[in-house]
Design a protein around this motif. Sequence first.
Motif, PDB file in Angstrom:
ATOM      1  N   THR A 511       0.819  -1.275   0.024  1.00 20.45           N
ATOM      2  CA  THR A 511      -0.123   0.047   0.095  1.00 20.45           C
ATOM      3  C   THR A 511       0.894   1.105   0.129  1.00 20.45           C
ATOM      4  OG1 THR A 511      -1.636  -1.137   1.220  1.00 20.45           O
ATOM      5  CG2 THR A 511      -1.832   1.279   1.216  1.00 20.45           C
ATOM      6  N   VAL A 512       1.939   1.265   0.896  1.00 20.45           N
ATOM      7  CA  VAL A 512       2.726   2.511   0.763  1.00 20.45           C
ATOM      8  C   VAL A 512       3.631   2.510  -0.293  1.00 20.45           C
ATOM      9  CG1 VAL A 512       4.757   3.675   2.208  1.00 20.45           C
ATOM     10  CG2 VAL A 512       2.818   2.583   3.415  1.00 20.45           C
ATOM     11  N   PRO A 513       4.186   1.717  -1.065  1.00 18.10           N
ATOM     12  CA  PRO A 513       4.761   1.999  -2.244  1.00 18.10           C
ATOM     13  C   PRO A 513       3.605   2.204  -3.378  1.00 18.10           C
ATOM     14  CG  PRO A 513       5.468  -0.026  -1.296  1.00 18.10           C
ATOM     15  CD  PRO A 513       4.414   0.356  -0.436  1.00 18.10           C
ATOM     16  N   PHE A 514       2.339   1.763  -3.213  1.00 17.51           N
ATOM     17  CA  PHE A 514       1.536   2.385  -4.114  1.00 17.51           C
ATOM     18  C   PHE A 514       1.186   3.803  -3.900  1.00 17.51           C
ATOM     19  CE2 PHE A 514      -3.061   3.111  -4.539  1.00 17.51           C
ATOM     20  CZ  PHE A 514      -3.145   3.333  -5.955  1.00 17.51           C
ATOM     21  N   ALA A 515       1.250   4.115  -2.780  1.00 17.50           N
ATOM     22  CA  ALA A 515       0.831   5.482  -2.455  1.00 17.50           C
ATOM     23  C   ALA A 515       2.084   6.549  -2.921  1.00 17.50           C
ATOM     24  CB  ALA A 515       0.552   5.848  -1.087  1.00 17.50           C
ATOM     25  N   ARG A 516       3.260   6.166  -2.774  1.00 19.08           N
ATOM     26  CA  ARG A 516       4.437   6.762  -3.063  1.00 19.08           C
ATOM     27  C   ARG A 516       4.233   6.952  -4.711  1.00 19.08           C
ATOM     28  NH1 ARG A 516       7.648   4.859  -6.646  1.00 19.08           N
ATOM     29  NH2 ARG A 516       7.906   2.710  -5.623  1.00 19.08           N
ATOM     30  N   TYR A 517       4.117   5.836  -5.454  1.00 16.74           N
ATOM     31  CA  TYR A 517       3.921   5.652  -6.853  1.00 16.74           C
ATOM     32  C   TYR A 517       3.075   6.943  -7.684  1.00 16.74           C
ATOM     33  CZ  TYR A 517       2.896   4.184 -11.593  1.00 16.74           C
ATOM     34  OH  TYR A 517       2.548   3.967 -12.870  1.00 16.74           O
ATOM     35  N   MET A 520       4.354  10.257  -6.585  1.00 15.25           N
ATOM     36  CA  MET A 520       5.698  10.640  -7.523  1.00 15.25           C
ATOM     37  C   MET A 520       5.254  10.882  -8.901  1.00 15.25           C
ATOM     38  SD  MET A 520       9.130   8.432  -7.661  1.00 15.25           S
ATOM     39  CE  MET A 520       8.639   7.179  -8.763  1.00 15.25           C
ATOM     40  N   ASN A 521       4.115  10.236  -9.480  1.00 15.26           N
ATOM     41  CA  ASN A 521       3.925  10.608 -10.963  1.00 15.26           C
ATOM     42  C   ASN A 521       2.747  11.244 -10.888  1.00 15.26           C
ATOM     43  OD1 ASN A 521       5.332   8.243 -12.659  1.00 15.26           O
ATOM     44  ND2 ASN A 521       4.795   7.389 -10.563  1.00 15.26           N
ATOM     45  N   GLY A 522       2.279  12.222  -9.888  1.00 19.70           N
ATOM     46  CA  GLY A 522       1.100  13.101 -10.202  1.00 19.70           C
ATOM     47  C   GLY A 522      -0.070  12.597 -10.535  1.00 19.70           C
ATOM     48  N   LEU A 523      -0.202  11.354 -10.254  1.00 16.12           N
ATOM     49  CA  LEU A 523      -1.514  10.811 -10.697  1.00 16.12           C
ATOM     50  C   LEU A 523      -2.795  11.264  -9.512  1.00 16.12           C
ATOM     51  CD1 LEU A 523      -0.658   7.335 -11.273  1.00 16.12           C
ATOM     52  CD2 LEU A 523      -0.727   9.047 -13.062  1.00 16.12           C
ATOM     53  N   THR A 524      -4.044  11.540 -10.138  1.00 14.91           N
ATOM     54  CA  THR A 524      -5.086  11.782  -9.312  1.00 14.91           C
ATOM     55  C   THR A 524      -6.133  10.964  -9.297  1.00 14.91           C
ATOM     56  OG1 THR A 524      -6.330  12.811 -11.421  1.00 14.91           O
ATOM     57  CG2 THR A 524      -4.918  14.520  -9.920  1.00 14.91           C
ATOM     58  N   SER A 525      -6.082   9.901 -10.076  1.00 11.11           N
ATOM     59  CA  SER A 525      -6.869   8.410  -9.977  1.00 11.11           C
ATOM     60  C   SER A 525      -6.225   7.212 -10.711  1.00 11.11           C
ATOM     61  CB  SER A 525      -8.174   8.587 -10.640  1.00 11.11           C
ATOM     62  OG  SER A 525      -7.986   8.996 -12.231  1.00 11.11           O
ATOM     63  N   LEU A 526      -6.512   6.188 -10.034  1.00  5.91           N
ATOM     64  CA  LEU A 526      -5.838   4.958 -10.502  1.00  5.91           C
ATOM     65  C   LEU A 526      -6.593   3.755  -9.691  1.00  5.91           C
ATOM     66  CD1 LEU A 526      -3.676   3.429 -12.192  1.00  5.91           C
ATOM     67  CD2 LEU A 526      -2.099   3.475 -10.038  1.00  5.91           C
ATOM     68  N   PHE A 825       3.324  12.066   0.477  1.00  6.41           N
ATOM     69  CA  PHE A 825       4.430  11.822  -0.637  1.00  6.41           C
ATOM     70  C   PHE A 825       4.338  13.159  -1.599  1.00  6.41           C
ATOM     71  CE2 PHE A 825       3.711   7.546   0.941  1.00  6.41           C
ATOM     72  CZ  PHE A 825       4.924   7.340   1.362  1.00  6.41           C
ATOM     73  N   GLY A 826       3.325  14.064  -1.630  1.00  4.60           N
ATOM     74  CA  GLY A 826       3.253  14.986  -2.534  1.00  4.60           C
ATOM     75  C   GLY A 826       2.321  16.233  -1.962  1.00  4.60           C
ATOM     76  N   THR A 827       2.018  16.946  -3.190  1.00  6.16           N
ATOM     77  CA  THR A 827       1.283  18.149  -2.694  1.00  6.16           C
ATOM     78  C   THR A 827      -0.232  18.000  -2.637  1.00  6.16           C
ATOM     79  OG1 THR A 827       1.719  18.857  -4.837  1.00  6.16           O
ATOM     80  CG2 THR A 827       3.173  19.651  -3.400  1.00  6.16           C
ATOM     81  N   LYS A 828      -0.352  17.041  -3.320  1.00  5.07           N
ATOM     82  CA  LYS A 828      -2.218  16.694  -3.581  1.00  5.07           C
ATOM     83  C   LYS A 828      -2.443  15.723  -2.555  1.00  5.07           C
ATOM     84  CE  LYS A 828      -2.070  17.877  -8.441  1.00  5.07           C
ATOM     85  NZ  LYS A 828      -2.337  17.279  -9.757  1.00  5.07           N
ATOM     86  N   GLN A 829      -3.504  15.726  -1.920  1.00  2.50           N
ATOM     87  CA  GLN A 829      -4.390  14.836  -1.282  1.00  2.50           C
ATOM     88  C   GLN A 829      -5.338  13.890  -2.119  1.00  2.50           C
ATOM     89  OE1 GLN A 829      -3.827  13.587   1.683  1.00  2.50           O
ATOM     90  NE2 GLN A 829      -2.878  15.183   2.925  1.00  2.50           N
ATOM     91  N   VAL A 830      -4.712  12.668  -2.234  1.00  2.00           N
ATOM     92  CA  VAL A 830      -5.501  11.634  -3.234  1.00  2.00           C
ATOM     93  C   VAL A 830      -6.115  10.826  -2.262  1.00  2.00           C
ATOM     94  CG1 VAL A 830      -5.558  10.300  -5.053  1.00  2.00           C
ATOM     95  CG2 VAL A 830      -4.151  12.229  -5.111  1.00  2.00           C
ATOM     96  N   PRO A 831      -7.801  10.709  -2.069  1.00  2.00           N
ATOM     97  CA  PRO A 831      -8.173   9.822  -1.217  1.00  2.00           C
ATOM     98  C   PRO A 831      -8.125   8.203  -1.880  1.00  2.00           C
ATOM     99  CG  PRO A 831      -9.979  11.016  -2.376  1.00  2.00           C
ATOM    100  CD  PRO A 831      -8.687  11.714  -2.731  1.00  2.00           C
ATOM    101  N   ALA A 832      -7.992   7.246  -1.122  1.00  2.00           N
ATOM    102  CA  ALA A 832      -8.036   5.813  -1.626  1.00  2.00           C
ATOM    103  C   ALA A 832      -8.438   4.904  -0.631  1.00  2.00           C
ATOM    104  CB  ALA A 832      -6.314   5.612  -1.889  1.00  2.00           C
TER     105      ALA A 832
END
Length: 954
Positions: A511-517, A520-526, A825-832
């Motif tokens: 889970t944590v590596p997924f959050a880092r990915y 790091m790639n600036g994704l908003t949904s996946l 890990f970034g500037t955006k909060q992406v819920p998951a």
Amino acid sequence: MAESGSASVITLGGKGAILTSSSVYSVSNSLAHVRLDSSALDRLSSSPPNQNPPPVTNYQILFHQSLTPEESRASLIVLLNKLLSVQSGSGVRTVVPVHISETLNSGGAKIGSEPVEVSEDERALLEKLSLPCALCGVCAVLDYKSTALSTIIDAVAALSCEASGADVSAFNSIDSGDGFTAKEEIAVAGDLKVLLNGSKLVGKVKTEEVLETPKINGKLREVVKLVHSSTRIELNSGVRVGISGTAKALGANVMALVSAVKNVGESSLFRAKMSLSKVVGDELRSLFEKDVLTGDSLRSVYKLVLVAHLEEDNVKFVHEANVLLGLALKIVAWEAVIAFAVLEGGELLGEKVNGGDAGGDKKSEKKKKKKVVLGKGTGVIVQLIKDRLQSKGLGVLEKWVEDLFSFLDPKDPDFDGLLTKVKEIVESNESRRLPKLPKGTRDFAKEQMAIREKAFSIITEVFKRHGATALDTPVFELRETLTGKYGEDSKLIYDLADQGGELCSLRYDLTVPFARYVAMNGLTSLKRHQIAKVYRRDNPSKGRFREFYQCDFDIAGQYERMGPDFEVIKILTELLDELAIGDYEIKLNHRMLLDGMLEICGVPPEKFRTICSSIDKLDKQTFEQIKKEMVEEKGLTVETADKIGNFVKERGSPLVLLSKLKQEGSKFLENNSSKVALDDLEILFQALEKSKCVDKVVFDLSLARGLDYYTGVIYEAVFKGETQIKSLSLPEDWLAEVTIFKIKSFLCAYLTSTIALDNGNVMLVPVLRLCQLSLTLTVYISKIKPMFPGLRLSSVPNLYSFLGKKDVVGSIAAGGRYDNLIGMFGTKQVPAVGVSLGIERVFTIMEQLQKDRNQTIRATETQVLVALLGDKLPQVAELVSELWNAKVKAEFMVHKKVMKLIDRARESKIPWMVIVGERELNEGIVKLKNIDTTVEETVPRSKFVEELQRRLNQ
């Protein structure tokens, strides 16, 4: 510089030359001579040019009066090495080191008996160096002798274990795998196993003193390394460095060595006496008793060491430590003598050891000749000793013992050979030790791999059905990526050694590596799935591993309220249903509901996470145990803990319990966090009901996933199927038949738990006092059953857990919502939100189900075995290649006997065979054999591939 044993000359003062403890020991015992390097002498001044030589006076180099000649000579060579290291222009003339080297090489016992003419500067320097050089010299002797002791003691202990018939099976379980066993203790146990490998003499007599040998000898190894390291530094440090602090630097490690040596001596003495009890004759016993070696003699010298240490008489302190070490070496030598006498002495000395009559009857003679089976390592050592004794033709017991003592003396020319042989035995056996898996890992055999591949196929299909894409991340991450994400479980992260300036750790989850990915790639949904191994420095147990696969499904991004949560739980039910592992339940809770509950109970906000970690253990411990932890370790009041206890017992049907928690007057509706959580759960439960999977979910307020990153719904799937009950191996009429099971000692206290009755109700077992440690299960049941007439076999898992036996499988999947993790890990909060399936435990269940159903697993998917009667590979190669080119799964075998070929097909469960012999080759045909029906048919050679494909498709 030459080491002792490889040359008779020690060169000092040369470029890059260092002084070692073995060199000091060799010179101190006149086993080697000293040579001064000419370049070192050139650096020293004889007299400055154009100046008058300094006035000189006679000076006698003396050390502490308590030092032995060996210790004084050791001190003198250290002094010589220090003088050769002084800088040019220091005022030290060559005459002083030359005088010292001549004194050492003369072999004189009384150091300093002849004075030397020295200047005032030289006299001041010699007086300054006398104390630290005496300390370093004696410590060098201690270092060499203790290193020898730590090497030889394990071999001697192994001989004693055989001589006394000691039970050494516990050595196999020294490494508990929990990270709390000393490295050297494990190493000693491993070396003892190597030495005793194959022995038929061990395994009968159980003694605690023998079982503690790895711990005691391991501690000696540990402190010997410390002494060696500090001594090496002090021996070679410059004159202006390390002089004033030498006593403190060496003293701390020597004190630890003294304690370890005393323990080793006492342990060796005990084993020697154990072996001595096997000696029938009196002569060896008499010789041993004349030496008056007792634990009191060890303790008396140990007291002298302590007194000197307390009085800060540093030179006497290391001297007494050397005396104690010498006494321990003598005891170990006696242990070896007695063990050898028991094992082989009768053959060399007859009645003087074993008490038999050398000219006795044939039965006695036959008994003597009976071959004892020693360990592979100890056998080599015993033969080495026999060869030495027989080469000297010793037939008198006193001479025999005397020579063995000499053999085990570090000064003996053959002693280094003995040490080398012991090291060779242990090191060469490294490759021959029985292979062993690291604790917490497992191999997958071919049948298990078939199950695993089947499971992975099902899981991947479910994930793809829901539109997830595959993702793979590195097996290790930067340590900073993982730390601070798992709460108290962070202690289980596997850290790696620093490689090139980056601190890394093996991934704890996916889970944590997924959050880092995502960040790091600036994704908003996946929406992604991943099947990969994770690592935890956990204490391995049944169904609990340090390396294991996780199968993860995660949805990141902004979606309708509770939509991703619903889909993830729905996916979990699909996975467990299609894997067909049996009955299960998904326990579900909400992190905000937990926070609201703790706030209502009066828990300070800063303790929410740590209290959640305690609550999360309720599936493994009683509430009374959890309450004790919360009160005594985490600072809650008893009143607060009791309030928590009233809440966490709530569990049941999702919609029914939700309705109860939302009824008028509920404290949860007065709390903002819990009110939001209840609204979320209402949407979720209604969606699960419409999707016809809510019956698999249990709303459980005791569920508190311990990971820090969860923010919303949390869930955990628990296996409840028949496999778990069967794995307990309880008889059907268990109330009557289980009479010998002993209740664990921790149950002898006041306990409270719950037992599920047949009617589905949950009742509280009253507080019960268990008075006897040996109370049997039958007696215990007789006390409980009258209280609950409805108690039946269906209650076994709950009651069995109450008695201390936890679920064999336990949690098989878990997950939850983590809205703030990606933002770390970034500037955006992406819920998951996501779920992780613990596939290792699923494998355990699937394997057990296969056994219970007597189902056999095909390790391969081979469809055809091409069998050639004969020995011509080219002919079978042509046939099987045609099948491979046609994408048929085929194997081949060449043998002259047809039954061998058929047996191979049956064992591998291959459905079809192509049989070709000399006749078939000549006639251009092949035989097709159906293994199940045993029917054989002949088909043309040119059409056999086409015919096989048709039959396989049917």
